[in-house]
Design an enzyme around this catalytic site. Structure first.
Site, PDB file in Angstrom:
ATOM      1  N   ASP A 186       0.890  -1.162   0.000  1.00  0.00           N
ATOM      2  CA  ASP A 186       0.000   0.000   0.000  1.00  0.00           C
ATOM      3  C   ASP A 186       0.923   1.205   0.000  1.00  0.00           C
ATOM      4  O   ASP A 186       1.535   1.536   1.023  1.00  0.00           O
ATOM      5  CB  ASP A 186      -0.898  -0.006   1.237  1.00  0.00           C
ATOM      6  CG  ASP A 186      -1.889   1.156   1.264  1.00  0.00           C
ATOM      7  OD1 ASP A 186      -1.665   2.135   0.523  1.00  0.00           O
ATOM      8  OD2 ASP A 186      -2.867   1.097   2.024  1.00  0.00           O
ATOM      9  N   HIS A 187       1.063   1.873  -1.151  1.00  0.00           N
ATOM     10  CA  HIS A 187       2.065   2.931  -1.274  1.00  0.00           C
ATOM     11  C   HIS A 187       1.842   4.063  -0.281  1.00  0.00           C
ATOM     12  O   HIS A 187       2.776   4.788   0.067  1.00  0.00           O
ATOM     13  CB  HIS A 187       2.090   3.487  -2.708  1.00  0.00           C
ATOM     14  CG  HIS A 187       0.917   4.343  -3.052  1.00  0.00           C
ATOM     15  ND1 HIS A 187      -0.271   3.834  -3.533  1.00  0.00           N
ATOM     16  CD2 HIS A 187       0.744   5.692  -2.964  1.00  0.00           C
ATOM     17  CE1 HIS A 187      -1.119   4.823  -3.740  1.00  0.00           C
ATOM     18  NE2 HIS A 187      -0.534   5.954  -3.413  1.00  0.00           N
ATOM     19  N   LYS A 191       4.759   6.666   2.667  1.00  0.00           N
ATOM     20  CA  LYS A 191       4.956   8.114   2.770  1.00  0.00           C
ATOM     21  C   LYS A 191       5.564   8.473   4.131  1.00  0.00           C
ATOM     22  O   LYS A 191       5.180   7.929   5.165  1.00  0.00           O
ATOM     23  CB  LYS A 191       3.623   8.844   2.571  1.00  0.00           C
ATOM     24  CG  LYS A 191       3.065   8.688   1.156  1.00  0.00           C
ATOM     25  CD  LYS A 191       1.781   9.454   0.982  1.00  0.00           C
ATOM     26  CE  LYS A 191       1.215   9.272  -0.417  1.00  0.00           C
ATOM     27  NZ  LYS A 191       2.071   9.847  -1.461  1.00  0.00           N
ATOM     28  N   GLU A 225      -8.717  14.522  -3.734  1.00  0.00           N
ATOM     29  CA  GLU A 225      -7.986  14.613  -4.989  1.00  0.00           C
ATOM     30  C   GLU A 225      -8.718  15.543  -5.952  1.00  0.00           C
ATOM     31  O   GLU A 225      -9.947  15.476  -6.064  1.00  0.00           O
ATOM     32  CB  GLU A 225      -7.861  13.234  -5.647  1.00  0.00           C
ATOM     33  CG  GLU A 225      -7.088  12.203  -4.858  1.00  0.00           C
ATOM     34  CD  GLU A 225      -7.097  10.863  -5.576  1.00  0.00           C
ATOM     35  OE1 GLU A 225      -6.107  10.553  -6.264  1.00  0.00           O
ATOM     36  OE2 GLU A 225      -8.111  10.139  -5.468  1.00  0.00           O
ATOM     37  N   ASP A 244     -11.712   1.703  -3.202  1.00  0.00           N
ATOM     38  CA  ASP A 244     -10.429   2.156  -3.729  1.00  0.00           C
ATOM     39  C   ASP A 244      -9.583   2.868  -2.686  1.00  0.00           C
ATOM     40  O   ASP A 244      -8.353   2.787  -2.732  1.00  0.00           O
ATOM     41  CB  ASP A 244     -10.670   3.088  -4.921  1.00  0.00           C
ATOM     42  CG  ASP A 244      -9.397   3.421  -5.669  1.00  0.00           C
ATOM     43  OD1 ASP A 244      -8.635   2.489  -5.987  1.00  0.00           O
ATOM     44  OD2 ASP A 244      -9.158   4.609  -5.937  1.00  0.00           O
ATOM     45  N   HIS A 249      -6.196   2.714   2.270  1.00  0.00           N
ATOM     46  CA  HIS A 249      -5.400   3.868   2.675  1.00  0.00           C
ATOM     47  C   HIS A 249      -5.893   4.493   3.982  1.00  0.00           C
ATOM     48  O   HIS A 249      -5.133   4.658   4.941  1.00  0.00           O
ATOM     49  CB  HIS A 249      -5.428   4.949   1.589  1.00  0.00           C
ATOM     50  CG  HIS A 249      -4.842   4.508   0.284  1.00  0.00           C
ATOM     51  ND1 HIS A 249      -3.889   3.518   0.171  1.00  0.00           N
ATOM     52  CD2 HIS A 249      -5.051   4.947  -0.986  1.00  0.00           C
ATOM     53  CE1 HIS A 249      -3.557   3.371  -1.085  1.00  0.00           C
ATOM     54  NE2 HIS A 249      -4.250   4.217  -1.810  1.00  0.00           N
ATOM     55  N   LYS A 349     -12.929  12.354  -5.369  1.00  0.00           N
ATOM     56  CA  LYS A 349     -12.259  12.860  -6.563  1.00  0.00           C
ATOM     57  C   LYS A 349     -12.927  14.152  -7.024  1.00  0.00           C
ATOM     58  O   LYS A 349     -14.082  14.417  -6.695  1.00  0.00           O
ATOM     59  CB  LYS A 349     -12.297  11.799  -7.664  1.00  0.00           C
ATOM     60  CG  LYS A 349     -11.444  10.579  -7.332  1.00  0.00           C
ATOM     61  CD  LYS A 349     -11.266   9.678  -8.522  1.00  0.00           C
ATOM     62  CE  LYS A 349     -10.277   8.559  -8.228  1.00  0.00           C
ATOM     63  NZ  LYS A 349      -8.903   9.072  -7.994  1.00  0.00           N
TER      64      LYS A 349
END
Length: 497
Positions: A186-187, A191, A225, A244, A249, A349
């Site tokens: 999970d990118h 962070k 976003e 998503d 996240h 979004k």
């Protein structure tokens, strides 16, 4: 320090080697690690792809991606030549056929003969989820995952489509692999500011004594976003914002904020404490879903002076789509520390700003000693953990304004990574790829984490799928989301900060 750890030789095999993820994220991250001298001398990169591409074209493709997305900027010709020597081959083959993996096993064996040390094999699946099981099964049949100490497989999200599919995937993986071999990436967890939540909480004595229901009023987590779905319309139609973003996240950020102190800074201990949080989340009452969840879909609007289209007009999107591009939840954690403290989460979004932030709102002082005229601008203390774009931490407090009269004013103390350390932090994929090579699983999701997170959102997904929204699209692009999200928090006498 990670750059003080000596890595054993590693063969990195990327499935989907000519794809967008490899081009945009993986190879620039690997190149940056190489420039920072964080890779072992004996590292080799193999690509595997289903589409024919020559070695020269593959190198040119990767070189172009590195020039565009490397943290260090455009490549130096000598450094690129040195790096490219580690790009051994890009094998072309069908991921469903065993001969592709027999060829790979042979190539890895030939490469490993050149080194005196034992080589670890990392298999990165930069592929669609539909092909994952075929790759894992064929890797196992080729004997490439037999050594549980020296072979690891990295998976990209989504980890399932719902709780049942997540369980099925985990059961399938564990037939061939040991849990220690699996890295579910999970990118977001790579962070710097997300990792700093652990340091901030458990390396400082200042805040931990007040980090509970006695002093904290509520917690807000926002990931907004400005982008729409872009070229991901076909994927997003089957995902939506809840799947998503919130299931992975935002749930991971919540776990880091709410977890108990670990006994040791080890992968098993930290992941176990995060699982404790997910297990304690109160089930959302479906008969009162409107009080605990809100959804929305963006319509046309304006962003930074440009007119943008609605979600339903995006490529590969159903003109009558019921997929949510905005989701908000109110959750409670039923344990001693957090009982009855709401955690509000929202993501969307085409929002007004690009921002990822966690806010810890403290309770008001129990008694206001100052006269009303002195505290018209009074606000409770709050702590802001800004994940992006301006990584840092801020603390809001009250101070006396200069002058002869007593007037209070809200002020901020701010810590910024860019100002404090004067160095550019590594990209998330750099951190995570290095952790895979080191065998450090701290920032990767365990099977039970994935399943408990799905268990939280599954009832909401089921309820939303059974009732088609009649008001979509219900928020304009460039806004902060739909009115029902404002009502979700306003009903408790609070507002999004």
């Amino acid at each position: 320090m990670k750059n003080e750890v000596k890595l054993s030789p590693v063969d990195l095999v990327i499935f989907g080697a000519a794809g967008d993820l490899t081009w945009r994220k993986l190879m620039p991250a690997i190149y940056d690690l190489f420039l920072d001298n964080l890779l072992p001398e004996g590292f080799a990169i193999f690509g595997v792809d289903g589409k024919p591409i020559s070695a020269d074209d593959w190198h040119k493709h990767l070189h172009d991606g590195i020039n565009q997305f490397s943290r260090h900027g455009k490549t130096d010709s000598m450094k690129w030549k040195e790096f490219a020597a580690h790009l051994v081959d890009c094998l072309i083959g069908d991921f469903k056929k065993s001969d592709t993996f027999e060829s790979l096993a042979k190539a890895l064996k030939e490469q490993d003969k050149k080194l005196s040390e034992q080589t670890q094999h990392v298999f990165y699946l930069a592929t669609p989820p539909s092909i994952v099981e075929d790759i894992v099964q064929n890797l196992g049949r080729a004997g490439l995952t037999k050594d549980t100490k020296q072979s690891r497989i990295v998976f990209e999200k989504p980890f399932g489509h719902d709780l049942d599919s997540a369980r099925a995937i985990n059961q399938f993986l564990l037939k061939t692999l040991d849990e220690s071999q699996i890295s579910r990436i999970d990118h977001f967890l790579g962070k710097e500011t997300v990792q700093n939540i652990l340091a901030f909480r458990f390396a400082n004595a200042l805040f931990e004594p007040i980090w509970d229901r006695r002093y904290i009023d509520h917690v807000q987590i926002t990931v907004a976003e400005q982008l729409g779905v872009e070229h991901r319309g076909s994927y997003y139609e089957h995902a939506g914002a809840l799947r998503d973003m919130i299931q992975n996240h935002l749930m991971q950020i919540l776990s880091l904020i709410a977890m108990e102190p670990p006994a040791a800074f080890t992968a098993d201990e930290i992941r176990a404490r995060k699982v404790d949080v997910l297990r304690a989340i109160r089930p959302i009452p479906i008969d009162e879903l409107h009080r605990h969840a809100a959804r929305g879909q963006y319509g046309p609007g304006w962003l930074e002076g440009k007119q943008v289209i609605s979600y339903r007009n995006e490529p590969d999107v159903d003109p009558a789509s019921a997929t949510e591009t905005f989701a908000a939840l109110k959750l409670f954690i039923d344990n001693w520390r957090w009982q009855d403290i709401p955690f509000y989460m929202r993501t969307g979004k085409r929002m007004a700003q690009n921002i990822s932030k966690a806010i810890i709102q403290f309770r008001p002082v129990p008694h206001r000693s100052f006269p009303i005229a002195a505290s018209l601008d009074w606000q409770p203390n709050r702590l802001e953990i800004e994940i992006q774009p301006d990584e840092g931490i801020g603390l809001r407090f009250q101070a006396k304004q200069p002058g002869v009269a007593m007037h209070l004013s809200s002020q901020d103390m701010r810590f910024r990574y860019s100002e404090a350390f004067k160095v550019e932090p590594p990209e998330a994929y750099e951190t995570l790829l290095l952790d895979v090579m080191l065998g450090d699983a701290t920032l990767f999701m365990r099977a039970d984490q994935v399943e408990y997170a799905w268990g939280v959102v599954d009832p909401v997904l089921d309820a939303w799928s059974s009732v088609k929204p009649l008001d979509f699209p219900n928020y304009s692009s460039g806004s902060w989301g739909p009115e029902n999200a404002e009502a979700l928090i306003a009903q408790d006498g609070r507002s999004w900060l």
